[in-house]
Write an enzyme that holds these catalytic residues in place. Structure first.
Site, PDB file in Angstrom:
ATOM      1  N   GLU A 160      -7.206 -54.874  -2.228  1.00 16.20           N
ATOM      2  CA  GLU A 160      -7.506 -54.541  -4.023  1.00 16.20           C
ATOM      3  C   GLU A 160      -8.894 -54.587  -4.290  1.00 16.20           C
ATOM      4  OE1 GLU A 160      -4.606 -57.982  -4.948  1.00 16.20           O
ATOM      5  OE2 GLU A 160      -3.590 -56.264  -5.026  1.00 16.20           O
TER       6      GLU A 160
ATOM      7  N   GLU B 176       1.872 -55.891   2.363  1.00 18.49           N
ATOM      8  CA  GLU B 176       2.521 -58.154   1.563  1.00 18.49           C
ATOM      9  C   GLU B 176       3.900 -57.400   1.232  1.00 18.49           C
ATOM     10  OE1 GLU B 176      -0.277 -59.031  -1.086  1.00 18.49           O
ATOM     11  OE2 GLU B 176      -2.395 -58.700  -0.601  1.00 18.49           O
TER      12      GLU B 176
HETATM   13  C1  GAL Z   1      -2.013 -59.429  -4.141  1.00 11.70           C
HETATM   14  C2  GAL Z   1      -2.433 -59.634  -3.043  1.00 11.70           C
HETATM   15  C3  GAL Z   1      -2.905 -61.086  -2.953  1.00 11.70           C
HETATM   16  C4  GAL Z   1      -1.792 -62.158  -4.026  1.00 11.70           C
HETATM   17  C5  GAL Z   1      -0.577 -61.870  -4.412  1.00 11.70           C
HETATM   18  C6  GAL Z   1       0.174 -61.874  -5.280  1.00 11.70           C
HETATM   19  O1  GAL Z   1      -1.548 -58.269  -4.946  1.00 11.70           O
HETATM   20  O2  GAL Z   1      -3.324 -58.698  -2.668  1.00 11.70           O
HETATM   21  O3  GAL Z   1      -3.968 -61.855  -2.781  1.00 11.70           O
HETATM   22  O4  GAL Z   1      -2.907 -61.965  -4.698  1.00 11.70           O
HETATM   23  O5  GAL Z   1      -1.037 -60.562  -4.958  1.00 11.70           O
HETATM   24  O6  GAL Z   1      -0.146 -63.448  -5.236  1.00 11.70           O
END
Ligand code: GAL
Length: 965
Positions: A416, A486
């Protein structure tokens, strides 16, 4: 000290450069025959509020730090009683004016006086290594300024041999919490300054090893491995088990057993230069992109991964080896095969463990500039050439440190950070330095710089489109494999929908799996709250419990989410076999490399949840991807009842990560279905002599309201329809989600304050019928609810009929009844268990007989919320009652009401209900739910899929109660 020299001390803090005085980055190795001295331990410590509050005289030998306090290194001073941690997700906790930082800049001066061991060699040089300091350090040895550095989770070394004395060496380190580097480290985690990784003095003999690159590839066509170790200092490489003895830079090709995460074969070797012998642990494997897929050793891999931040509830990111090993063991035991080191290179020992136990690793650079999203990415350092040297420095420090790990199969530029020229420069450098690994960065949507298309939290529907290749996008991207770097946001109760993702990953080759967000809750152990989260330290900006979104609770006990994930990603699928065959099991090897020879299989039959027969099952050692239908012995003879088979896959022998007998996978299927309870309505409701009570079989009711008072001797309070649950983090949804944040919509509608209006209490020949309307104030919609009670004299049957009235545009949180019991402790049930389950988190729920206590039914989410339901319950016994469901139900029981659960911010807010606060004598509240709304993962991702919605529609369900005496 003059003003000018004070400035000299602090100018570097706001300098975009990575630092000065440090040695070039090089490969990290765990040990060698060169001597080293750990400087971990207790250091003298002084905290200042600003970067320039104190001059640098403390670095001079002879300085008297007698009135300073002490801290443990590695450690964070804010977790050792000096200042406080701050949690923000992406907001910078200071004004955004890069590279300037606030005047209030907690600054920790650290002092350590050390002697050299008596046998420290007199010749050669020495290096002083810092494995991690947040966020900016200046270092002096014996009064000499060595330099300064940024890049918190990256190693930095200084040459110090010429400064060392046999005794009384004074090492001084000034650490600033905020620096220009903080702009590059806006990861979603606690801001935790300090020297949080090891500090080591390394003897550097003449002709010692400097940087070296182990190239160990595997040719799957020939079975040969090729080893070539390039070394800055020439020497020899030996691998006795492979009869390799070659000069550095010379290749050797020999037959080998390859390294994979499933079969982590490491060969011990040595790199010997004139002055040093470094042990090597070599894993032969080749990572490539071919046919649009990430392949290792010629085969595509499916990542069943997690995102791992380093976390310990007391030590923060200062992890010891045991904790790192525990993480790896827990991952292996839960079928996880991959880790993304979100969002920085981990402690180097973690990668040694990944090599040893077998985990695929995406090694991510220490880079995130997420806070610039608030200004549409204006002034983003990654698109500003002045910062490029710092970015390249970070890339090099990661790649050089970690390049010799077979477990590292991909590099990641960071997280990010938007897009920009600096990222491209990093990508070009990494590709040039190490063409043997694909490059990842999620922010590069067109994949201009990267080799895999990666996304976070994409909804199932889109993932499916991507799998089908229908997502369009840039030409380059269309030919690339896809991963979800993620997904499955494990905040609070959930994540829901993992099984649905896994089905997609298995269906489409292009989808090479994903990494659940995230491994562990970052709760901080706290006397006030049990575990603290954002806001608990009075931060002016914070993101609450968004920092508690892991598959492990802060104490590393697995949450139901991890148990679910383990089941969803099991390496062997065991399911009902061919058509019409009750007793055939289909076994599929879902691994990418290993056959099934490491596993033993066991079958068993359960009648009414009790195991009646069991034995070993012979399953062929299927190759990856293969299936076989295996016949079970015939089902048990006898009176019968509901019958299941259960087949388990267990480790056939001890492994490095779990003992023989550890259950890796299981499957269960129905052989003979359940017969629902039948209660002939033989009894008639009878009004008591005083007219205020009605008796029906074993039950007593209030004649005016129709409320149940007793079943046998068991007092029952407040039995009525219940639709409310204490919203989960996923019900509430993330603030950027639109439209479907049902937790909020439910509350707005008033589902947490439903009123119950009895309209009629009707006693007939064979039933007591109570008609009610259940509805919230201020709204016209409601639920017409009819309770119909019948009895055969011993048992009491309740049939609840619910008819929605008005325009229900939202799903219901739950639909069932709840009531209070004066006391209950032991709970026994036949149904799903042992753990919590909800409609889209029920994969790991095994039908059997289970026992627990009411306290044991609770899931300790750091922020209290709905939890603890057991699925598919046929019957349950608690508090003197036996309850049977028609159909099966969801069972929840706790010592507080849903309203108390909803109001609690920390677990310490929950205290067992007492007569006074519940308005009754109830000590335990029981929910019997006909249905629950799904969980989803909307705290950062999709809500429940439509099939898990609990729609308000006409519904009827029954329970049969009896007193167990
Ligand atoms: C993503 C980010 C993580 C964390 C997650 C939400 O956007 O890469 O670091 O913030 O969201 O828990």
């Amino acid at each position: 000290m003059s003003f000018r020299s004070r400035r000299t001390v602090t100018d570097h803090v706001e300098d975009v450069s990575p630092g000065s005085g440090v040695l070039p980055p090089r490969a990290r190795y765990a040990s060698s025959d060169a001597m080293s001295l750990s400087l971990n331990g207790s250091w003298r410590f002084r905290l200042s509020r600003t970067a320039d509050a104190e001059d640098d005289s403390f670095a001079e030998p002879g300085y008297d730090a007698g009135d300073w306090t002490e801290v443990t290194v590695p450690g964070h001073w804010v977790l050792q009683g000096h200042g406080s941690p701050i949690y923000t997700n992406h907001l910078y906790p200071f004004p955004v004016d890069p590279p300037r930082v606030p005047t209030e800049n907690p600054t920790g001066d650290h002092l350590r006086v050390f002697d050299l061991p008596a046998d420290w060699p007199a010749d050669g040089d020495a290096a002083l290594r810092f494995d991690g300091v947040e966020s900016c350090a200046r270092v002096w040895l014996n009064g000499t300024d060595l330099g300064e550095f940024k890049g918190s989770r990256l190693p930095h070394e200084f040459t110090v041999g010429h400064l060392l004395r046999p005794a009384g060496n004074v090492l001084a380190v000034r650490v600033h919490q905020w620096s220009a580097g903080s702009y590059l480290e806006d990861q979603d985690q606690w801001w935790l300054p300090g020297i949080f990784r090891d500090v080591t003095l390394l003897h550097r003999p003449a002709a010692c090893v400097q940087d070296f690159f182990v190239h160990a590839s595997y040719d799957h066509a020939t079975g040969a491995g090729t080893l070539r170790v390039d070394s800055d200092v020439a020497g020899r490489v030996t691998v006795p088990a492979l009869d390799i003895d070659v000069a550095t830079g010379e290749p050797a090709t020999v037959p080998v057993r390859p390294w994979t995460a499933e079969t982590p074969v490491l060969y011990d070797g040595v790199l010997a230069t004139g002055g040093e012998r470094v042990p090597l642990r070599i894993g032969f494997r080749t990572v490539e992109l071919s046919d649009g897929l990430i392949k290792v050793n010629g085969r595509p891999v499916l990542f069943k991964g997690v995102n791992r931040h380093e976390w310990h509830p007391e030590k923060g990111r200062a992890l010891d080896l045991d904790t790192m090993r525990e993480d790896v063991l827990l991952m292996k035991r839960h079928n996880i095969n991959a880790v993304r080191t979100s969002h920085y290179p981990p402690h180097p020992a973690f990668l040694d463990l990944c090599d040893e136990y077998g985990l695929w690793v995406i090694d991510e650079c220490d880079l995130e500039t997420h806070g610039f999203v608030e200004q549409d990415w204006r002034d983003n350092p990654v698109d500003d050439d002045r910062w490029t040297p710092a970015l390249l420095d970070r890339a090099a420090r990661m790649v050089e440190r970690d390049k010799n790990h077979p477990s590292v199969v991909m590099w990641s530029l960071g997280n990010e950070a938007g897009t920009g020229r600096g990222l491209t420069a990093m990508a070009e450098w990494i590709h040039g330095r190490d063409p043997s690994r694909p490059l990842h960065y999620e922010g590069d949507r067109d994949c201009r710089d990267t080799d895999v298309y990666s996304r976070m939290y994409a909804f199932h529907e889109e993932v499916e489109r991507i799998g089908e290749g229908l997502d369009g996008g840039a030409h380059r991207r269309r030919g690339l494999p896809f991963i979800l770097c993620e997904y499955g946001h494990a905040m609070g109760n959930g994540p829901g929908g993992l099984a649905d993702y896994q089905r997609l990953f298995e269906r489409y080759d292009r989808l090479q799996g994903g990494f659940v967000w995230e491994w562990i809750d970052h709760g901080i152990k706290d006397d006030r709250y049990g575990y603290a989260y954002g806001g608990d330290f009075g931060e002016e900006l914070h993101d609450g419990n968004f920092v508690c979104d892991g598959l492990l609770f802060p104490d590393r006990s697995p949450s139901p989410g991890l148990i679910e994930y383990k089941k969803v990603i099991e390496p062997v699928r065991i399911e009902g076999g061919g058509e019409g065959s009750d007793s055939t099991v289909r076994v599929t090897n879902l691994q990418d490399f290993a056959d099934l020879s490491a596993l033993a299989f066991e079958w068993s039959y359960q009648v009414e949840g009790e195991t009646v027969e069991a034995g070993a099952l012979s399953v062929p050692a299927l190759a990856p991807g293969e299936s076989a239908d295996v016949k079970l012995p015939g089902p048990p003879e006898g009176p019968g009842g509901e019958t299941h088979w259960t087949v388990r896959a267990l480790l056939a022998a001890d492994t490095a990560w779990a003992p023989k007998g550890h259950v890796v996978a299981w499957g269960q299927a129905v052989v003979a279905p359940r017969t629902p309870p039948s209660v002939p309505a033989t009894e008639r409701p009878v009004r008591g002599p005083a007219g205020d009570l009605i008796t029906l079989g074993p039950a007593v009711f209030d004649a005016r309201t129709g409320a149940l008072r007793r079943v046998g001797e068991v007092e029952v309070t407040g039995l009525r329809l219940d639709v409310w649950r204490a919203p989960t983090d996923n019900d509430d949804g993330a603030e950027w989600q639109t439209g479907t944040r049902y937790g909020l919509l439910w509350r707005r509608l008033g589902l947490h304050r439903m009123r119950h209006r009895p309209d009629a209490v009707e006693a007939s020949e064979d039933a007591l019928t109570v008609r009610t309307r259940v509805a919230p104030a201020a709204r016209e919609l409601g639920l017409a609810t009819v309770y119909r009670w019948t009895s055969d004299g011993e048992r009491l049957r309740l049939t609840v009929s619910v008819s929605p009235e008005g325009d229900w545009t939202v799903p219901l949180p739950r639909l069932g009844i709840r009531f209070g019991l004066s006391a209950a402790d032991e709970v026994r049930w036949y149904g799903g268990g042992p753990g919590e389950a909800y409609p889209d988190t029920r994969s790991a729920s095994l039908v059997a007989r289970w026992d627990a206590t009411v306290d044991g039914l609770q899931t300790p989410y750091v922020r209290p919320q709905e939890n603890g339901a057991r699925a598919d319950v046929r019957w349950a016994r608690l508090g003197g009652l036996r309850i049977e469901g028609d159909p099966e139900f969801w069972l929840t029981a706790r010592r507080w009401t849903s309203e108390q659960l909803d109001a609690a911010r920390h677990l310490t807010d929950l205290t067992p209900a007492t007569a006074s606060d519940s308005g009754s004598a109830a000590g335990v509240w029981v929910n019997l739910d006909h249905a629950q709304h799904g969980i989803g993962s909307q705290s950062c991702g999709p809500g429940p899929l439509p099939q898990y919605f609990l729609r308000a529609e006409p519904t009827e369900f029954s329970f049969v109660f009896s007193a167990t005496g």
